[in-house]
Design a protein around this motif. Structure first.
Motif, PDB file in Angstrom:
ATOM      1  N   LEU A  28      -2.828   4.316   3.764  1.00 17.89           N
ATOM      2  CA  LEU A  28      -1.996   5.338   4.376  1.00 17.89           C
ATOM      3  C   LEU A  28      -2.631   5.849   5.672  1.00 17.89           C
ATOM      4  O   LEU A  28      -2.008   5.875   6.729  1.00 17.89           O
ATOM      5  N   ALA A  29      -3.909   6.225   5.567  1.00 14.68           N
ATOM      6  CA  ALA A  29      -4.555   6.918   6.673  1.00 14.68           C
ATOM      7  C   ALA A  29      -4.846   5.996   7.846  1.00 14.68           C
ATOM      8  O   ALA A  29      -4.846   6.428   8.995  1.00 14.68           O
ATOM      9  N   LEU A  30      -5.116   4.728   7.572  1.00 19.47           N
ATOM     10  CA  LEU A  30      -5.455   3.830   8.667  1.00 19.47           C
ATOM     11  C   LEU A  30      -4.216   3.326   9.404  1.00 19.47           C
ATOM     12  O   LEU A  30      -4.326   2.706  10.447  1.00 19.47           O
ATOM     13  N   SER A  31      -3.019   3.587   8.842  1.00 20.94           N
ATOM     14  CA  SER A  31      -1.838   2.946   9.419  1.00 20.94           C
ATOM     15  C   SER A  31      -1.569   3.312  10.883  1.00 20.94           C
ATOM     16  O   SER A  31      -1.370   2.410  11.685  1.00 20.94           O
ATOM     17  N   PRO A  32      -1.602   4.604  11.285  1.00 21.76           N
ATOM     18  CA  PRO A  32      -1.333   4.841  12.710  1.00 21.76           C
ATOM     19  C   PRO A  32      -2.373   4.189  13.610  1.00 21.76           C
ATOM     20  O   PRO A  32      -2.036   3.633  14.656  1.00 21.76           O
ATOM     21  N   LEU A  33      -3.651   4.213  13.175  1.00 21.89           N
ATOM     22  CA  LEU A  33      -4.726   3.647  13.980  1.00 21.89           C
ATOM     23  C   LEU A  33      -4.553   2.150  14.172  1.00 21.89           C
ATOM     24  O   LEU A  33      -4.600   1.643  15.288  1.00 21.89           O
ATOM     25  N   PHE A  34      -4.377   1.442  13.065  1.00 23.23           N
ATOM     26  CA  PHE A  34      -4.400  -0.007  13.165  1.00 23.23           C
ATOM     27  C   PHE A  34      -3.099  -0.561  13.726  1.00 23.23           C
ATOM     28  O   PHE A  34      -3.108  -1.597  14.367  1.00 23.23           O
TER      29      PHE A  34
ATOM     30  N   MET B 256      -6.610   4.893   2.030  1.00 21.06           N
ATOM     31  CA  MET B 256      -6.996   4.172   3.238  1.00 21.06           C
ATOM     32  C   MET B 256      -5.793   3.459   3.850  1.00 21.06           C
ATOM     33  O   MET B 256      -5.602   3.464   5.062  1.00 21.06           O
TER      34      MET B 256
END
Lengths: 338, 337
Positions: B174-180, B172
């Motif tokens: 890793l994956a949420l980093s561009p979004l947030f 999470m």
């Protein structure tokens, strides 16, 4: 007991549903246009629009979540357009149930990607689990039996030091020095049992599994040590010793029995967590497991793959929680009464 | 640290009759007893010293950089000042250690290693400390509310904790980093780059970390809420807020302090691991994580440069863990190692 299982399973299913919904809300709460990423850097507006439609990104997050859930039970078509399927069936990708999504970037269903990656992750997790359980419990017992001595302090200290180094540093030392520079072990490259036989499968898994085991072991050494020490002052251990049982028998059958419950709990949850992919270890050793799949998907922002893996990984954890609760009842007779 | 008046009991031993030698009976608060126990534990004292040096060093680095004692950004790869050989590796043994560069210079462009690592300690401290404060703060609030209120609220928070813990954390993060990071920069107008990247790591570590603390706190609150002084406060008509934060919270400082010392090192490691995976503050701003990550390519040619940041992380993490153990033993005399 039966009522307990039913209650636990229902709670687990509700948790799964909420978890998947939250995942969708999280990933679609952002101002980033997922379609922008879905077809690489040089994306013409027309292609972008097409991907958006194909993946259903134009819909609100809750709608997409509904589609996803339907896909898990019934399978899905990408794009979900009956007219197009009739006119040009080659343009529609079918993803059979249980469908975890479709990755436009790789033009594969997420299931296919997971199916390829999962055996690697599973092998790694099982091997590492065995290593750290055996190592952790054995060293913990030795430390407890030699309490206060040099050996005890050394074992607890070394396991703490190994745990405290960053995981990728340990992995890189094993890969770049033990394997490549000093040539003590062949450079690990995953080979399945079907391809290279059991021995080659194990030997290629060894270094990554050691990396993982080293990280997890410290906690097990300390826990085993604490429980064995606590048990050794109990009356029933004195009784067992007094009636002349061998030392080994007392340790294994009487002392460790009490430590079994917390060890099983911890091991179950750690193992479930690892099934989501040992991200760092797989990345260091370049094993194409679930962890590497996600790191790569994250680099290209392949949202369907990420969401599919997150949902799968969280499912493992939720299921493991239920299994651990049930195991409790099997291991510890006192729980059965409650 | 001060204890609330309600908890100050003096453990004076009863005078023994007929004893010839007069031993002085001293009243000691639980706090004093804990400090005495802690002082006797040599290993914990060493760990405490290391942790103290770590905090002071991190605090001093920005000033040292400002006054030019540390210089994390000047390359030494050209002209008279060239400290690198033709392979851009540092001249001399041990990674080019010299009087000016105590830990040698970086391969590649030859920046001073000590400066980069030392200044990097500051940035990773800022991240780990902020994330730990958020973690322990949220954990305390949710733990107290869950423990003090029975029924629906308690089980709702319990389910929320289960839900957050079921997510694969590294994945999470890793994956949420561009979004947030996009949300932070676009919607909240956080400047792009170091600030947004760092803030993201802090917030996301805090968000996924608090459930562990909340579970511990809840357990403690369950026993505290049965004590008489809570009953008394309730009878006197104390508001819920007063009950939670004026009556219960001060009694939780011991578990919170222990949680703090065991959360902090996991976040120092997490910062390094996330940096390795490409999330977090990027060079040229140094952090322990990105200095270590940047050294990976030189691991075989300049081992010392690769080893030192990792070794430092290890020392810090071990010290925090030993300190946490020592505090737990000192604060809770029933538990034994």
């Amino acid at each position: 007991m039966f009522a307990f299982i039913v209650r636990r399973v229902i709670a687990g299913v509700i948790m799964l549903i909420v978890m998947s919904l939250v995942t969708f809300l999280l990933f679609f709460a952002s101002p980033v246009d997922p379609a922008q990423f879905a077809c690489g850097k040089n994306c013409s507006p027309a292609i972008k629009e097409q991907t958006r439609k194909a993946l259903g990104y134009q819909k609100p997050a809750v709608e997409q979540w509904k589609d996803f859930m339907v896909g898990i039970f019934k399978g899905r078509d990408y794009p979900d357009d009956p007219a197009l399927r009739k006119a040009a069936p080659q343009l529609v990708a079918h993803c059979p149930a249980p469908c975890f999504g479709y990755s436009v970037l790789n033009s594969k269903t997420v299931n296919e990607e997971i199916k390829r990656a999962f055996p690697i992750t599973l092998s790694l997790a099982v091997f590492a689990l065995i290593l750290w359980l055996l190592g952790g419990v054995a060293l913990g017992c030795i430390a407890a039996l030699t309490k206060g001595s040099f050996i005890d302090r050394g074992l607890v200290g070394i396991s703490l030091v190994l745990y405290a180094f960053p995981t990728f540093f340990i992995g890189l030392i094993l890969l770049k020095f033990v394997s490549i520079k000093w040539g003590l072990w062949d450079k690990p490259e995953y080979t399945s049992i079907a391809d290279g036989g059991v021995f080659s499968w194990l030997s290629n898994l060894f270094l990554p599994a050691v990396t993982l085991a080293v990280v997890f072991m410290a906690a097990y050494v300390r826990m085993t040590r604490a429980f064995v020490l606590e048990a050794m002052s109990e009356d029933y251990i004195r009784t067992a010793n007094a009636k002349g049982l061998s030392k080994g028998r007392v340790l294994v059958k009487h002392t460790l029995r009490g430590a079994l419950t917390p060890i099983v709990t911890m091991a179950g949850l750690d193992f479930a967590g690892l099934l989501a992919g040992a991200i760092i270890t797989e990345y260091v050793f370049n094993f194409n497991g679930l962890g590497k799949l996600v790191v790569d998907a994250n680099r290209t922002y392949d949202l369907p793959t990420i969401i599919g893996t997150v949902v799968l990984a969280a499912t493992f954890v939720i299921v493991a929680n239920i299994v651990v609760d049930l195991l409790y009842a099997v291991i510890d007779p006192r729980v059965r009464v409650a | 640290m001060t204890l609330p008046a309600t908890d100050l009991e003096t453990h004076a031993a009863p005078p023994v009759e007929g004893e010839a030698t007069v031993t002085k009976v001293v009243g000691r608060s639980p706090m004093q007893l804990a400090i005495m126990r802690f002082r006797k534990d040599k290993l914990s004292m060493i760990a405490f010293a290391v942790v103290a040096i770590y905090f002071l060093g991190a605090l001093a680095a920005p000033f040292l950089v400002h006054f030019g004692v540390l210089d994390p950004n000047t390359p030494h790869n050209t002209g008279k000042d060239n400290l690198l050989d033709e392979f851009t590796l540092p001249k001399g043994s041990w990674g080019g250690i010299s009087w000016h560069h105590w830990l040698g210079v970086e391969p590649g462009i030859g920046r001073d290693v000590l400066s980069r690592v030392w200044y990097g300690v500051t940035f990773s401290l800022v991240i780990a400390l902020s994330a730990t404060i958020i973690t322990v703060g949220l954990g305390a609030i949710f733990g107290i509310i869950a423990g003090a209120s029975r029924g629906l609220v308690d089980s709702a928070i319990g389910r929320l904790i289960d839900l957050i813990l079921s997510f694969p954390q590294t994945l999470m993060l890793l994956a949420l980093s561009p979004l947030f990071i996009a949300i932070l920069t676009d919607k909240l107008h956080v400047p792009d780059g170091d600030k947004a990247n760092g803030l993201y790591v802090i917030l996301i570590l805090g968000f996924f970390g608090w459930p562990y603390v909340a579970r511990i706190v809840r357990g403690q609150v369950l026993s505290i809420r049965e004590r008489e002084f809570i009953e008394a406060a309730k009878l006197m008509g104390a508001s819920r807020m007063r009950l939670y934060f004026k009556e219960i919270l001060p009694n939780l400082w011991a578990p919170l302090l222990v949680s703090f010392t065991i959360t902090m090192p996991t976040y120092i490691s997490a910062e390094a691991a996330l940096n390795y995976l490409g999330v977090g503050i990027k060079p040229p701003t140094p952090t322990l994580g990105n200095v270590l990550t940047g050294s990976i390519n030189y691991s075989q040619n300049d081992f010392f440069f690769f080893f030192f940041p990792a070794f430092l992380i290890m020392v810090i993490v071990v010290s925090f863990n030993l300190l946490g153990d020592g505090l737990r033993d000192a604060l809770d005399p029933k538990g034994h190692r």
